[in-house]
Design a protein around this motif. Structure first.
Motif, short mmCIF file in Angstrom:
data_model
loop_
_atom_site.label_atom_id
_atom_site.label_comp_id
_atom_site.label_asym_id
_atom_site.label_seq_id
_atom_site.Cartn_x
_atom_site.Cartn_y
_atom_site.Cartn_z
N LYS A 53 0.85 -1.19 0.00
CA LYS A 53 0.00 0.00 0.00
C LYS A 53 0.89 1.23 0.00
N LYS A 54 0.28 2.34 -0.38
CA LYS A 54 1.00 3.60 -0.40
C LYS A 54 0.33 4.50 0.63
N GLN A 55 1.16 5.12 1.45
CA GLN A 55 0.67 6.01 2.49
C GLN A 55 1.43 7.33 2.35
N GLY A 56 0.78 8.30 1.73
CA GLY A 56 1.47 9.55 1.42
C GLY A 56 2.55 9.29 0.40
N ASN A 57 3.78 9.65 0.71
CA ASN A 57 4.92 9.40 -0.17
C ASN A 57 5.65 8.11 0.17
N THR A 58 5.11 7.35 1.10
CA THR A 58 5.77 6.13 1.57
C THR A 58 5.12 4.90 0.96
N ALA A 59 5.92 4.07 0.31
CA ALA A 59 5.45 2.78 -0.21
C ALA A 59 5.75 1.73 0.85
N ILE A 60 4.72 1.01 1.26
CA ILE A 60 4.87 -0.02 2.28
C ILE A 60 4.51 -1.36 1.65
N GLN A 61 5.38 -2.33 1.81
CA GLN A 61 5.14 -3.66 1.25
C GLN A 61 5.50 -4.72 2.27
N VAL A 62 4.67 -5.74 2.33
CA VAL A 62 4.97 -6.88 3.18
C VAL A 62 5.03 -8.12 2.28
N MET A 63 6.11 -8.88 2.43
CA MET A 63 6.29 -10.12 1.68
C MET A 63 6.29 -11.28 2.67
N PHE A 64 5.59 -12.33 2.31
CA PHE A 64 5.49 -13.50 3.17
C PHE A 64 6.28 -14.64 2.54
N PHE A 65 7.19 -15.22 3.33
CA PHE A 65 7.99 -16.36 2.90
C PHE A 65 7.67 -17.55 3.78
N ARG A 66 7.33 -18.66 3.17
CA ARG A 66 6.94 -19.87 3.90
C ARG A 66 8.08 -20.35 4.79
N THR A 67 7.78 -20.53 6.09
CA THR A 67 8.80 -20.99 7.04
C THR A 67 8.32 -22.09 7.98
N GLN A 68 7.02 -22.37 8.04
CA GLN A 68 6.53 -23.44 8.91
C GLN A 68 5.27 -24.07 8.33
N HIS A 69 5.19 -25.38 8.46
CA HIS A 69 4.05 -26.13 7.96
C HIS A 69 2.96 -26.14 9.03
N VAL A 70 1.74 -25.82 8.63
CA VAL A 70 0.61 -25.83 9.58
C VAL A 70 -0.41 -26.89 9.18
N ARG A 71 -0.87 -26.85 7.91
CA ARG A 71 -1.89 -27.77 7.42
C ARG A 71 -1.44 -28.40 6.11
N ALA A 72 -1.80 -29.64 5.93
CA ALA A 72 -1.53 -30.33 4.67
C ALA A 72 -2.73 -30.14 3.75
N ASP A 73 -2.87 -28.92 3.21
CA ASP A 73 -4.00 -28.62 2.34
C ASP A 73 -3.56 -28.20 0.94
N GLY A 74 -2.27 -28.21 0.69
CA GLY A 74 -1.77 -27.83 -0.63
C GLY A 74 -1.67 -26.34 -0.88
N LEU A 75 -2.04 -25.53 0.12
CA LEU A 75 -2.00 -24.08 -0.02
C LEU A 75 -1.01 -23.49 0.97
N THR A 76 -0.40 -22.38 0.59
CA THR A 76 0.45 -21.64 1.51
C THR A 76 -0.35 -20.46 2.02
N THR A 77 -0.50 -20.39 3.34
CA THR A 77 -1.27 -19.32 3.96
C THR A 77 -0.35 -18.45 4.81
N GLN A 78 -0.85 -17.28 5.21
CA GLN A 78 -0.03 -16.34 5.97
C GLN A 78 0.47 -16.93 7.28
N ASP A 79 -0.32 -17.79 7.92
CA ASP A 79 0.12 -18.37 9.19
C ASP A 79 1.25 -19.38 9.02
N GLU A 80 1.57 -19.74 7.78
CA GLU A 80 2.69 -20.64 7.50
C GLU A 80 3.93 -19.87 7.05
#
Length: 124
Positions: A72-99
């Motif tokens: 998102k952009k807030q004024g002149n500041t660009a803010i970005q969050v990137m999520f990198f998989r680091t822990q397995h939570v569920r065997a559902d074939g999807l990568t979610t933020q909690d993982e």
């Protein structure tokens, strides 16, 4: 065994060792080519090496593409969050933020990572 057989065996072992060395030295494993278990471990190790102030490009070069990203952009500041998989939570074939471990960038500079980083992103 005669000497010829022993020489052939030693030559085969030497060729195999040379081949393995060449593959390891010239074809490094990329995060994109790893299976999810190896990628999780790789990401955990690489995230411990991060330094605040690293550029977004440096982080992407180290970790590869993120699994999830928000910005998102807030004024002149660009803010970005990137999520990198680091822990397995569920065997559902999807990568979610909690993982994943979130990395927070402000104007392409790493300013925080971990759960607090995402909370900070949500509140800003």
């Amino acid at each position: 065994m005669n000497a010829k057989v022993i020489r052939l065996i030693l030559a085969g072992v030497a060729l195999y060792a040379t081949f393995v060395f060449i593959v390891i030295a010239f074809y490094p494993d990329k995060p994109e080519n790893m299976d999810w278990q190896d990628r999780e471990e790789y990401n955990r190790v690489q995230i411990t090496k991060l330094k605040l102030g690293s550029t977004r490009e440096e982080v992407l070069a180290l970790l590869g593409s993120p699994d999830i990203t928000e910005a998102k952009k807030q004024g002149n500041t660009a803010i970005q969050v990137m999520f990198f998989r680091t822990q397995h939570v569920r065997a559902d074939g999807l990568t979610t933020q909690d993982e994943c471990t979130p990395l927070l960038f402000e104007n392409d500079k790493l300013i925080a990572w971990g759960e607090g980083a995402y909370l900070s992103y949500q509140q800003s």
